[in-house]
Every structure is written in C-alpha cells, then in structure tokens.
Scaffold this motif. Structure first.
Motif, PDB file in Angstrom:
ATOM      1  N   TYR A 292       0.768  -1.250  -0.035  1.00  0.00           N
ATOM      2  CA  TYR A 292       0.043   0.060   0.088  1.00  0.00           C
ATOM      3  C   TYR A 292       0.876   1.196  -0.022  1.00  0.00           C
ATOM      4  N   GLU A 293       0.161   2.514  -0.378  1.00  0.00           N
ATOM      5  CA  GLU A 293       1.045   3.781  -0.075  1.00  0.00           C
ATOM      6  C   GLU A 293       0.656   4.164   1.441  1.00  0.00           C
ATOM      7  N   ALA A 294       1.529   5.028   1.778  1.00  0.00           N
ATOM      8  CA  ALA A 294       1.203   5.530   3.136  1.00  0.00           C
ATOM      9  C   ALA A 294       2.069   6.714   3.494  1.00  0.00           C
ATOM     10  N   TYR A 295       1.577   7.816   4.134  1.00  0.00           N
ATOM     11  CA  TYR A 295       2.304   8.912   4.095  1.00  0.00           C
ATOM     12  C   TYR A 295       1.830   9.720   5.296  1.00  0.00           C
ATOM     13  N   ALA A 296       2.759  10.380   5.907  1.00  0.00           N
ATOM     14  CA  ALA A 296       2.400  11.517   7.132  1.00  0.00           C
ATOM     15  C   ALA A 296       1.556  12.517   6.355  1.00  0.00           C
ATOM     16  N   VAL A 297       0.733  13.138   7.060  1.00  0.00           N
ATOM     17  CA  VAL A 297      -0.247  13.976   6.443  1.00  0.00           C
ATOM     18  C   VAL A 297      -0.537  15.180   7.306  1.00  0.00           C
ATOM     19  N   GLY A 298      -0.933  16.345   6.789  1.00  0.00           N
ATOM     20  CA  GLY A 298      -1.628  17.362   7.325  1.00  0.00           C
ATOM     21  C   GLY A 298      -0.743  18.246   8.181  1.00  0.00           C
ATOM     22  N   GLY A 299      -1.096  18.558   9.641  1.00  0.00           N
ATOM     23  CA  GLY A 299      -0.464  19.325  10.309  1.00  0.00           C
ATOM     24  C   GLY A 299       0.927  19.184  10.709  1.00  0.00           C
ATOM     25  N   CYS A 300       1.194  17.802  10.935  1.00  0.00           N
ATOM     26  CA  CYS A 300       2.627  17.556  11.007  1.00  0.00           C
ATOM     27  C   CYS A 300       3.638  17.778   9.962  1.00  0.00           C
ATOM     28  N   VAL A 301       3.097  17.658   8.647  1.00  0.00           N
ATOM     29  CA  VAL A 301       3.961  17.958   7.560  1.00  0.00           C
ATOM     30  C   VAL A 301       4.092  19.530   7.463  1.00  0.00           C
ATOM     31  N   ARG A 302       2.916  20.391   7.589  1.00  0.00           N
ATOM     32  CA  ARG A 302       3.287  21.735   8.046  1.00  0.00           C
ATOM     33  C   ARG A 302       4.164  22.092   8.941  1.00  0.00           C
ATOM     34  N   ASP A 303       4.042  21.605  10.018  1.00  0.00           N
ATOM     35  CA  ASP A 303       4.928  22.062  11.202  1.00  0.00           C
ATOM     36  C   ASP A 303       6.186  21.542  11.136  1.00  0.00           C
ATOM     37  N   SER A 304       6.442  20.342  10.499  1.00  0.00           N
ATOM     38  CA  SER A 304       7.876  19.978  10.238  1.00  0.00           C
ATOM     39  C   SER A 304       8.582  20.955   9.295  1.00  0.00           C
ATOM     40  N   ILE A 305       7.828  21.252   8.213  1.00  0.00           N
ATOM     41  CA  ILE A 305       8.736  22.272   7.160  1.00  0.00           C
ATOM     42  C   ILE A 305       8.739  23.683   8.043  1.00  0.00           C
ATOM     43  N   MET A 306       7.943  24.186   8.901  1.00  0.00           N
ATOM     44  CA  MET A 306       8.389  25.339   9.320  1.00  0.00           C
ATOM     45  C   MET A 306       9.184  25.209  10.760  1.00  0.00           C
ATOM     46  N   GLY A 307       9.570  24.177  10.792  1.00  0.00           N
ATOM     47  CA  GLY A 307      10.512  23.920  11.866  1.00  0.00           C
ATOM     48  C   GLY A 307       9.915  23.762  13.336  1.00  0.00           C
TER      49      GLY A 307
ATOM     50  N   THR B 234       7.517  21.914  16.272  1.00  0.00           N
ATOM     51  CA  THR B 234       7.381  20.332  16.619  1.00  0.00           C
ATOM     52  C   THR B 234       5.788  20.114  16.481  1.00  0.00           C
ATOM     53  N   PRO B 235       5.853  18.796  15.757  1.00  0.00           N
ATOM     54  CA  PRO B 235       4.142  18.583  15.373  1.00  0.00           C
ATOM     55  C   PRO B 235       3.562  18.234  16.897  1.00  0.00           C
ATOM     56  N   ASN B 236       2.239  18.666  17.082  1.00  0.00           N
ATOM     57  CA  ASN B 236       1.291  17.961  18.016  1.00  0.00           C
ATOM     58  C   ASN B 236       1.349  16.558  17.991  1.00  0.00           C
ATOM     59  N   ASP B 237       0.956  15.920  16.801  1.00  0.00           N
ATOM     60  CA  ASP B 237       0.518  14.635  16.590  1.00  0.00           C
ATOM     61  C   ASP B 237       0.954  14.434  15.127  1.00  0.00           C
ATOM     62  N   TRP B 238       0.899  13.136  14.923  1.00  0.00           N
ATOM     63  CA  TRP B 238       1.294  12.791  13.410  1.00  0.00           C
ATOM     64  C   TRP B 238       0.299  12.073  12.797  1.00  0.00           C
ATOM     65  N   ASP B 239      -0.496  12.188  11.812  1.00  0.00           N
ATOM     66  CA  ASP B 239      -1.334  11.705  11.159  1.00  0.00           C
ATOM     67  C   ASP B 239      -1.050  10.848  10.020  1.00  0.00           C
ATOM     68  N   ILE B 240      -1.554   9.694   9.882  1.00  0.00           N
ATOM     69  CA  ILE B 240      -0.851   9.047   8.496  1.00  0.00           C
ATOM     70  C   ILE B 240      -2.191   8.668   7.594  1.00  0.00           C
TER      71      ILE B 240
ATOM     72  N   VAL C 179      -4.630   6.392  11.354  1.00  0.00           N
ATOM     73  CA  VAL C 179      -4.254   5.957  10.335  1.00  0.00           C
ATOM     74  C   VAL C 179      -5.733   6.176   9.512  1.00  0.00           C
ATOM     75  N   THR C 180      -5.786   6.838   8.497  1.00  0.00           N
ATOM     76  CA  THR C 180      -6.836   7.032   7.745  1.00  0.00           C
ATOM     77  C   THR C 180      -6.731   6.630   6.281  1.00  0.00           C
ATOM     78  N   THR C 181      -7.692   5.825   5.683  1.00  0.00           N
ATOM     79  CA  THR C 181      -7.720   5.690   4.350  1.00  0.00           C
ATOM     80  C   THR C 181      -8.091   6.627   3.396  1.00  0.00           C
ATOM     81  N   TYR C 182      -7.354   6.812   2.514  1.00  0.00           N
ATOM     82  CA  TYR C 182      -7.551   8.012   1.441  1.00  0.00           C
ATOM     83  C   TYR C 182      -9.022   7.942   1.187  1.00  0.00           C
ATOM     84  N   ARG C 183      -9.612   9.459   0.937  1.00  0.00           N
ATOM     85  CA  ARG C 183     -10.876   9.373   1.313  1.00  0.00           C
ATOM     86  C   ARG C 183     -11.603  10.820   0.270  1.00  0.00           C
ATOM     87  N   ILE C 184     -12.686  10.344  -0.246  1.00  0.00           N
ATOM     88  CA  ILE C 184     -13.458  11.438  -1.262  1.00  0.00           C
ATOM     89  C   ILE C 184     -14.537  11.642  -0.540  1.00  0.00           C
TER      90      ILE C 184
END
Ligand code: ATP
Ligand code: MG
Length: 473
Positions: free
Chosen positions: A81-96, A98-104, A141-146
C-alpha cells in the motif's frame, strides 16, 4: 553565509559558504533565517561536517518522523500500500515546529490496516480512521478519502474510499494542511503549500466559497491558523468568510468555542479581531462584535495581546467593555466551561475597583475578590496600561508604580498571613454563641470584627476580640 538564487521545484534556496553548497528547503532567501531557524541550524551543522546535500536529503533531514510513525508507514508499504504522514505534522515540520501529533494517510482500507497491526481501535471506521496502538500510544491511520455531498454545511453525508493520494489531499481545508510526506517519495505538495508557507498565507484548497459552504467550521479554522502561525488570510478566502459568515450557525457552539480558545491562546490573540471584521462574531459573540471593529478596538486587542497567556485574562480583555452579566450570558452561549466563566465575570467585576495604596485597602480588596482574582486583575490592568501607552505614545510610570505597590503589599499581606476572611478570624460563631449572641447577631458581629481586623490585623487574637465584643454592645 552567502545566499544565492532560488531554485525551483520545492523552492529550494542554495546557500554557499567556503565553497560548499548546501540546499535549503525554503524558497525565500531573506526569509530563510527568520522563517525556519530549525532548518537553518540543521543546515549549518551539516555544513560544518562539509556535506553537500541535494534537495531530497535536506527535506529528509527536516522531517524527523518519529520511529513509530515510520514503522507504520513501512509496514503498510511492504504490504503493497501507499502511506504518508499528512496534514498538520507536515506543515509544522516544514516550518521547523514540533508537530502535536502525526496523522497517517494510506491507500489501505480500514480492514487491511487492522490486519497488519495487532492492536487497533475503530476510532471513526466509517470515515476510514483506525487508531493503531503501539506501546500504548495511538496513531491515527486514515484511508484515502473522497468526501460525498455536504448537506448540513458541516459534515459530508457519505465518504468514499480511494486509492489515490491526490483525492485525499484535495478534500483538506488549506494548502498548508494539504501536503504529505514519506521517506521514499519525499514531499507531495500539489496545492502550493510550501509557497503559501513561504508567503505566510492561509488559503483554501480550491474555491473558498465552495469549501466554506461544505463545512462552515473551516472559517473558524482559517482565523485560528492565521493567529497560531501569524499568517495572513488570502484575499478570496477572506472574502468568502465575509460572505458566508452566517453559515457558522450550522456548527456546534462547542466546536466554535474550541477554535476561539485556540485563537486566544495563540501568540497572536489580537487576531481574534478577524472574527469581528469577517462578521463571524455577529453570530457567535454579538455583544462585542462592534467593539472589536470600532474606535475602542485597538485598546481591547492590545490589552488582550499584552496580558498573560491565560484564557480568563484574554477573554476578560476582549470583553472589557461588557458588564459582568453580559459577559456571563455571552460565554454561556459559547458553551465555555463554568470555571472560566466565573473567573472572567469576577475579573470584570473587580477590574474597575480603585484600590488605595494602604494595607487595609489591599486587605479589603483581597477580602472582596480573593487572592487569585486580585492577582489576575493586576495583570490585566498592567496590560491595559501598556496598551494605552502604545496608543497614546505617552508612558505612564505612575500607574505602573501604583500597580506594583499594590502587588507588593498583597504579597506581604499574604506572606504574613494577615486575616482578611471570616474563616481566618481567631474567633468563631460557636465562641459568639457561648458569649451569648443569637441568630443574625452572630453573622453581623463576625462581619464587624472582620472589619476591625482588616483595619488592624494585630487585633486578630481570641482574647482581644472577646474584649472588643464588650465595646460593641
Ligand atoms: P493542529 O496542530 O491544531 O492539530 P492540524 O492541521 O493537525 O492542526 P487537525 O484538526 O488535527 O489540524 O486536522 C488534521 C488535518 O485534517 C488538517 O491538517 C487538515 O488537513 C485536515 N482537516 C481537519 N479538519 C478539517 C476540515 N474541517 N476540513 C478539511 N480538512 C480538515
Ligand atoms: Mg492535528
């Protein structure tokens, strides 16, 4: 340090020093240092070790994915399968940050996710979310969703699972929240999230009118993120909130309240004026909607900014012009918790009180409002003076001195343990009954004795007080 040209794709900036080139995952040359100190230091460390890094290596360096998150992603990837960290944790990491939590997010269906992990919880299985438990810590962990049609202006009436990451990213609220990352693919940023981070902008993914019509809570979130990150709301996104502000009544007050609290407890609590200028406060906090756009707004907002980062103080600052009763009604309507409401109401009740710089007056004030509220009122008044100074360009040391003096006197009184409540009197109702008093006389006499002791705490001694009773007859 010698910074040079911008370098496309992820907006990488090349830094050159002593002939060694280091790629830097930030596009703005000027902004690099200001924006992203974490990246800067990491880059500097690598340079000391004389590394030359390519873009992907820099981004990899920036993302310190927790071991457990990486493990979950690896297990799903190994299973095909494919899997990624997504959302707020990616935003926070890029901004330097510390993310509150990591969503997948993953292409695996909930039933597949459950198959590959021993301990899982069906958190929101109908929306594709399974919590994977690893050593008592949960990872969502959340399935890709429409998302299906939004009929109530808040929730999709159905969701459909997808096997394409892009479907999942486009349902997310803002460009900065619609990025995904894993160590194999690197960063996926299809909606210009990096660019908007660099430009410090909150912008909807897609058409803002449609996105806010789907889910009105996003309007509150836009302002909350703007306050937390110090970002500007992009013009069309802002106009859409102005246009759709009345839709906020489709959102539960509890959710509205969560966002308002996060805004007030951010580094930019004064950004809560955006709730007024967009018209959202007309629907959720009408009692101050006009105050926060009118002539007096600056004073209230600066007071809110300069007071300590505590919810009751920041609420009291923006509600400063309301009567205690108005504030209570407004905060109840917002479903604020009772303890916070009581504290705000007390601060507003006692804030206008003038206290003389004498110990009896300070003991009397401590008696009336209690030590905690007394201290909060002083903090709020200090912030209010600072706000006035900034507005008028005139410093006001006399007012600060007055507050400092009151605080010092209160500290002394508390340290000495002076009596300022009936409970602390060295005489009780029982003593008064023994003395021969009855009914209402008892309460009245205790109050009279307290008045005397507040004036002169040395008299708080049982024998002295009994002796005083004879004089009171
Ligand atoms: P925080 O630091 O407050 O946790 P966050 O970005 O992680 O910020 P969450 O509320 O935890 O915010 O949501 C996680 C992600 O889910 C968001 O980054 C965003 O991609 C998406 N999301 C959350 N709420 C919404 C919403 N109402 N509409 C669209 N996308 C949303
Ligand atoms: Mg989050």
């Amino acid at each position: 340090w010698k910074t040079c040209q911008e370098n496309g794709i992820l907006g990488t900036c090349l830094l050159i020093t002593k002939g060694i080139a280091v790629y830097f995952a930030i596009s703005s040359q000027k902004g690099a240092k200001l924006f992203c100190p974490a990246l800067f230091f990491k880059a500097e460390k690598c340079m000391r070790r004389n590394f030359v890094l390519n873009q992907r290596q820099v981004i990899k360096m920036v993302f310190e994915i927790p071991q457990k998150v990486e493990m979950i992603i690896n297990i799903l990837e190994k299973a095909g399968y494919e899997a990624y960290a997504v959302g707020g944790c990616v935003r926070d990491s890029i901004m330097g940050l510390t993310p509150n939590d990591w969503d997948i997010t993953t292409s695996a269906l909930p039933s597949d996710i459950k198959e590959y992990f021993n301990k899982t919880i069906d958190t929101g299985i109908e929306h594709g979310t399974v919590t994977v438990m690893l050593h008592n810590v949960g990872y969502e962990v959340t399935t890709y969703r429409i998302d299906g049609e939004y009929k109530d202006g808040r929730h999709p009436s159905s969701v459909e699972f997808s096997d394409r990451l892009t479907d999942d990213l486009c349902r997310r609220d803002f460009t900065i929240n619609a990025m995904a990352y894993n160590n194999v693919t690197g960063l996926v940023d299809e909606y210009g999230g990096i660019e908007d981070i660099n430009n410090r902008i909150i912008k909807c993914v897609g058409n803002p009118i449609e996105r806010f019509t789907e889910d009105a809570l996003r309007m509150m979130r836009a302002i909350r993120f703007s306050a937390q990150l110090g970002f500007t709301i992009e013009a069309d996104t802002f106009k859409a909130i102005e246009k759709l502000n009345r839709n906020i009544d489709k959102v539960s007050m509890e959710r509205v309240c969560v966002e308002l609290k996060k805004t007030l407890l951010s580094d930019n609590p004064d950004y809560c004026s955006l709730y007024a200028t967009t018209g959202l406060f007309n629907n959720i906090l009408p009692v101050i909607a006009d105050n926060l756009t009118g002539r007096y707004a600056k004073k209230l907002l600066l007071t809110c900014k300069y007071t300590d980062n505590e919810l009751p103080l920041r609420l009291a600052a923006i509600l400063f012009v309301c009567s205690p009763d108005e504030a209570r009604t407004a905060l109840r309507n917002l479903r604020m918790d009772n303890k916070t409401i009581d504290t705000v109401v007390k601060i507003l009740t006692y804030a206008p009180l003038h206290i003389d710089e004498t110990e009896p007056a300070v003991r009397e004030a401590l008696h009336q409002c209690g030590r905690d509220i007394f201290m909060l009122v002083i903090i709020l008044q200090r912030a209010s003076i600072k706000a006035s100074e900034e507005i008028t360009f005139i410093s006001n040391p006399a007012k600060y001195n007055h507050l400092n003096k009151l605080q010092r006197m209160a500290d002394d009184i508390l340290e000495r343990g002076d009596c300022f409540t009936i409970k602390d009197l060295d005489i009780t109702g029982v003593d008064l009954i023994e003395y021969g008093l009855k009914g209402a006389e008892i309460g009245n006499t205790l109050n009279t004795l307290l008045d005397i002791v507040i004036e002169n705490p040395k008299l708080n001694d049982k024998a002295t007080l009994i002796a005083l009773l004879d004089n009171l007859k």
